[in-house]
Structures are given as structure tokens and as C-alpha cells.
Design an enzyme around this catalytic site. Sequence first.
Site, PDB file in Angstrom:
ATOM      1  N   ASN A   7       7.518  12.722 -24.203  1.00 60.53           N
ATOM      2  CA  ASN A   7       6.973  14.063 -23.981  1.00 60.53           C
ATOM      3  C   ASN A   7       5.911  13.976 -22.871  1.00 60.53           C
ATOM      4  O   ASN A   7       4.947  13.233 -23.001  1.00 60.53           O
ATOM      5  CB  ASN A   7       6.372  14.561 -25.302  1.00 60.53           C
ATOM      6  CG  ASN A   7       5.765  15.943 -25.184  1.00 60.53           C
ATOM      7  OD1 ASN A   7       5.081  16.245 -24.214  1.00 60.53           O
ATOM      8  ND2 ASN A   7       5.996  16.783 -26.172  1.00 60.53           N
ATOM      9  N   HIS A  10       1.277  16.175 -21.551  1.00 57.93           N
ATOM     10  CA  HIS A  10      -0.140  15.872 -21.291  1.00 57.93           C
ATOM     11  C   HIS A  10      -0.417  15.421 -19.873  1.00 57.93           C
ATOM     12  O   HIS A  10      -1.567  15.392 -19.446  1.00 57.93           O
ATOM     13  CB  HIS A  10      -0.676  14.894 -22.329  1.00 57.93           C
ATOM     14  CG  HIS A  10      -0.783  15.560 -23.663  1.00 57.93           C
ATOM     15  ND1 HIS A  10      -1.296  16.829 -23.803  1.00 57.93           N
ATOM     16  CD2 HIS A  10      -0.406  15.175 -24.893  1.00 57.93           C
ATOM     17  CE1 HIS A  10      -1.228  17.187 -25.068  1.00 57.93           C
ATOM     18  NE2 HIS A  10      -0.675  16.201 -25.756  1.00 57.93           N
ATOM     19  N   HIS A  43       7.201  21.130 -23.402  1.00 59.37           N
ATOM     20  CA  HIS A  43       6.966  22.341 -24.184  1.00 59.37           C
ATOM     21  C   HIS A  43       6.298  23.365 -23.271  1.00 59.37           C
ATOM     22  O   HIS A  43       5.163  23.157 -22.850  1.00 59.37           O
ATOM     23  CB  HIS A  43       6.042  21.968 -25.366  1.00 59.37           C
ATOM     24  CG  HIS A  43       5.750  23.080 -26.315  1.00 59.37           C
ATOM     25  ND1 HIS A  43       5.010  22.891 -27.465  1.00 59.37           N
ATOM     26  CD2 HIS A  43       6.089  24.389 -26.313  1.00 59.37           C
ATOM     27  CE1 HIS A  43       4.916  24.032 -28.119  1.00 59.37           C
ATOM     28  NE2 HIS A  43       5.556  24.962 -27.433  1.00 59.37           N
ATOM     29  N   ARG A  45       4.465  26.378 -23.323  1.00 61.28           N
ATOM     30  CA  ARG A  45       3.793  27.211 -24.330  1.00 61.28           C
ATOM     31  C   ARG A  45       3.570  28.607 -23.776  1.00 61.28           C
ATOM     32  O   ARG A  45       3.465  28.797 -22.560  1.00 61.28           O
ATOM     33  CB  ARG A  45       2.451  26.585 -24.719  1.00 61.28           C
ATOM     34  CG  ARG A  45       2.592  25.289 -25.492  1.00 61.28           C
ATOM     35  CD  ARG A  45       1.234  24.778 -25.935  1.00 61.28           C
ATOM     36  NE  ARG A  45       0.720  25.518 -27.053  1.00 61.28           N
ATOM     37  CZ  ARG A  45       0.673  25.069 -28.309  1.00 61.28           C
ATOM     38  NH1 ARG A  45       1.079  23.857 -28.589  1.00 61.28           N
ATOM     39  NH2 ARG A  45       0.194  25.810 -29.270  1.00 61.28           N
ATOM     40  N   ARG A  49      -0.603  26.418 -21.164  1.00 57.24           N
ATOM     41  CA  ARG A  49      -1.769  25.541 -21.047  1.00 57.24           C
ATOM     42  C   ARG A  49      -1.440  24.211 -20.359  1.00 57.24           C
ATOM     43  O   ARG A  49      -2.317  23.544 -19.873  1.00 57.24           O
ATOM     44  CB  ARG A  49      -2.411  25.293 -22.406  1.00 57.24           C
ATOM     45  CG  ARG A  49      -1.573  24.444 -23.316  1.00 57.24           C
ATOM     46  CD  ARG A  49      -2.322  24.053 -24.567  1.00 57.24           C
ATOM     47  NE  ARG A  49      -2.514  25.203 -25.451  1.00 57.24           N
ATOM     48  CZ  ARG A  49      -2.821  25.067 -26.732  1.00 57.24           C
ATOM     49  NH1 ARG A  49      -3.000  23.870 -27.251  1.00 57.24           N
ATOM     50  NH2 ARG A  49      -2.960  26.124 -27.506  1.00 57.24           N
ATOM     51  N   GLU A  70      10.888  22.025 -26.049  1.00 55.23           N
ATOM     52  CA  GLU A  70      10.285  22.616 -27.254  1.00 55.23           C
ATOM     53  C   GLU A  70       9.909  24.049 -26.928  1.00 55.23           C
ATOM     54  O   GLU A  70       9.391  24.316 -25.843  1.00 55.23           O
ATOM     55  CB  GLU A  70       9.017  21.845 -27.632  1.00 55.23           C
ATOM     56  CG  GLU A  70       9.276  20.425 -28.059  1.00 55.23           C
ATOM     57  CD  GLU A  70       7.978  19.673 -28.304  1.00 55.23           C
ATOM     58  OE1 GLU A  70       6.890  20.274 -28.204  1.00 55.23           O
ATOM     59  OE2 GLU A  70       8.062  18.482 -28.573  1.00 55.23           O
ATOM     60  N   THR A 101       0.828  21.243 -31.768  1.00 57.09           N
ATOM     61  CA  THR A 101       1.630  21.888 -32.812  1.00 57.09           C
ATOM     62  C   THR A 101       1.199  21.338 -34.169  1.00 57.09           C
ATOM     63  O   THR A 101       1.294  20.137 -34.400  1.00 57.09           O
ATOM     64  CB  THR A 101       3.126  21.590 -32.569  1.00 57.09           C
ATOM     65  OG1 THR A 101       3.397  21.783 -31.190  1.00 57.09           O
ATOM     66  CG2 THR A 101       4.005  22.493 -33.400  1.00 57.09           C
ATOM     67  N   GLU A 151      13.873  18.067 -36.422  1.00 56.54           N
ATOM     68  CA  GLU A 151      12.877  17.056 -36.059  1.00 56.54           C
ATOM     69  C   GLU A 151      11.861  17.020 -37.190  1.00 56.54           C
ATOM     70  O   GLU A 151      11.199  18.022 -37.484  1.00 56.54           O
ATOM     71  CB  GLU A 151      12.199  17.388 -34.730  1.00 56.54           C
ATOM     72  CG  GLU A 151      11.162  16.301 -34.372  1.00 56.54           C
ATOM     73  CD  GLU A 151      10.584  16.444 -32.969  1.00 56.54           C
ATOM     74  OE1 GLU A 151      11.268  16.994 -32.075  1.00 56.54           O
ATOM     75  OE2 GLU A 151       9.444  15.993 -32.782  1.00 56.54           O
ATOM     76  N   HIS A 215       5.665  13.390 -33.658  1.00 61.48           N
ATOM     77  CA  HIS A 215       4.304  13.937 -33.731  1.00 61.48           C
ATOM     78  C   HIS A 215       3.324  12.892 -34.237  1.00 61.48           C
ATOM     79  O   HIS A 215       3.481  12.367 -35.338  1.00 61.48           O
ATOM     80  CB  HIS A 215       4.189  15.189 -34.593  1.00 61.48           C
ATOM     81  CG  HIS A 215       3.114  16.100 -34.059  1.00 61.48           C
ATOM     82  ND1 HIS A 215       1.786  15.837 -34.247  1.00 61.48           N
ATOM     83  CD2 HIS A 215       3.168  17.211 -33.286  1.00 61.48           C
ATOM     84  CE1 HIS A 215       1.069  16.766 -33.635  1.00 61.48           C
ATOM     85  NE2 HIS A 215       1.887  17.602 -33.038  1.00 61.48           N
TER      86      HIS A 215
END
Length: 286
Positions: A7, A10, A43, A45, A49, A70, A101, A151, A215
Site C-alpha cells: 500500500n 503514505h 486508497h 479517500r 488526504r 480501496e 481505516t 480482507e 492492517h
Amino acid sequence: MARLGVNIDHVATLRQARGVDYPDPVEAALAAERAGAGAITFHLREDRRHIQDHDLLRLRQQIHVHLNQELAPIDEMVELALKLRPHEVCLVPERRQEVTTEGGLDARGLNARLAPIIARLKDAGIGVSLFIDPMDRQVEAAAALGADFVEIHTGAYANLADKDLAERYLTGVDSPRVLKAARLKLGEATAAELCKIRDAVRAARAAGLKPNAGHGLNYGNVAPIAAIAGIQWLHIGHAIVARAIAVGMGRAVSEMLELAGGGRSAAPRARVASAAASRRSRMTRA
Ligand code: PXP
């Protein structure tokens, strides 16, 4: 053996913190792909962000491996996914104030909202996953909704395992290799959470769903999850991006592949190599 999805949100979080165009999440995704990641996860969002709309097309055009998007189950995101056509989407709950999340999707309670969304995505040939807590009733609801994947949320396990591990980190045992060798000693509560995840994976397989997990997984706590039979994808973000700051994305991904046990993804590397070879031959002919 589970395969690794990286992922890259970040990387975009860091970019957005300065409002500039670097670091580039697509460049990070390409580095993860070269290092053997089997999937790239991102993801978009609602509050934008981290990942931005303009990142999506570049990811679609440049990444050769499995793309996992996502998204919150809202019209705007569903329309974007239908245009982008990633290989897989993972429907997640999204709250504006949360740092990341937090809980799984209530597949049962949201049945009426999720059913038409899942049907549209599946009609478009996109694999659909639901991010759920490790509970039988959520697995059953996901199966009844016709999802392809679930998931399983590993956050509660990961938080507890990190507490079990804290002493090792504090005493400076920070190499993933050493952590693996030291064997994570799970506390009672952590072992109970691990059991719930194992049961949910088993229930998902029995219901004909492909189970993924993710996660909060990191170099210290991933091994017991990676050892669960039948998990298809482990989706891991924060720990890999954080490790990449110290050692580079290539090594961060290689170290995680070693711990997660799935090995490098060979087929996409062959495609990447053949794309490079045809670029070279075009250049030679020119
Ligand atoms: N899976 C899902 C559904 C997520 O929402 C996230 C966080 O974006 C992850 C996996 C990755 O979590 P982490 O960044 O803690 O590895």
C-alpha cells in the site's frame, strides 16, 4: 502462501504534507513492483488526504501487477473505480476524523447499500473484496452479497502483538531477521485475536470466498498471520513505507517478502523485463 500487496498511500501522505509533487507514490509503486511485490494497493479517500485523482491513471498505466483500489462504498468512488478498472476493489468504511481505516465494514448492516455496488463492480469484471472484522457473521454476510474476496482486519491482533514485541524493540532488536529468529511470543489476548483471524479465514474459504488480510502488519508481527493457510493477499502499507525511508523501497519490500513467505512475484517481473527489452529494441532500431 500469501502474496504481498504494498500500500503506497503514505508516500502520498508525505507529498501532500508539503503540497509539492514529490515523493511520487507511482515511483514508489514501481520500485515495490521491481522488488517483487505482487500487488499495489491504494486508497483514494473522499477527503483526498493522500492519493489524488491524478495518481490513479498513472498507476493504471504504469503498474503491471495486480492493482487493488480501496474505496468507500459511495457513488463518487464507485464511478471512479468503474472508469479506472483496477483488478480488485476493496470496499472499506471511511470516517472523516479517523487517522486510518479503523473498523471493518458492517457487511450485514449495510447489505442494502452494498448489494447494488457489488453487482455493478462485478458486472464490470472487477474483483470485489470487503474489509471486515474477523467474525463469522460478517464472513457469511460477505458471501451472501456475492463478494469474491474478504480482507480480514488484522488491526486488533497487530496492536496487541506490537505490545508483546515492544520490549524487544526497546532493547534495540530491530532487524527483521533477528525478530524472526527471536520468535514472537504471543500474549494470551494476542493469541485469542490470532485465533479469530484463523477462524475467519477458514470460514471464508468454506463459503467460497478468497481471504486476504491486512492492517497494522509489520516486520515484527507479520509471521503468525503469514503462516495461516489459504490467505491470498497480505496488504501492508505503513510499515513498508516507513522502513523504505531507512533502507529504500527495494530492500523494504524484499525483507517483507522474506518474512511474509510468499516470495517474489515472478510473472510481472518477466513482463517488466520484456517491456524494457522492447523499449531497448525500439531505441536500437531508431
Ligand atoms: N488494508 C486496508 C483495508 C486498509 O485500509 C489499510 C490502510 O490503508 C491497509 C490494509 C494497510 O494498513 P497498514 O498501513 O497499517 O499496513
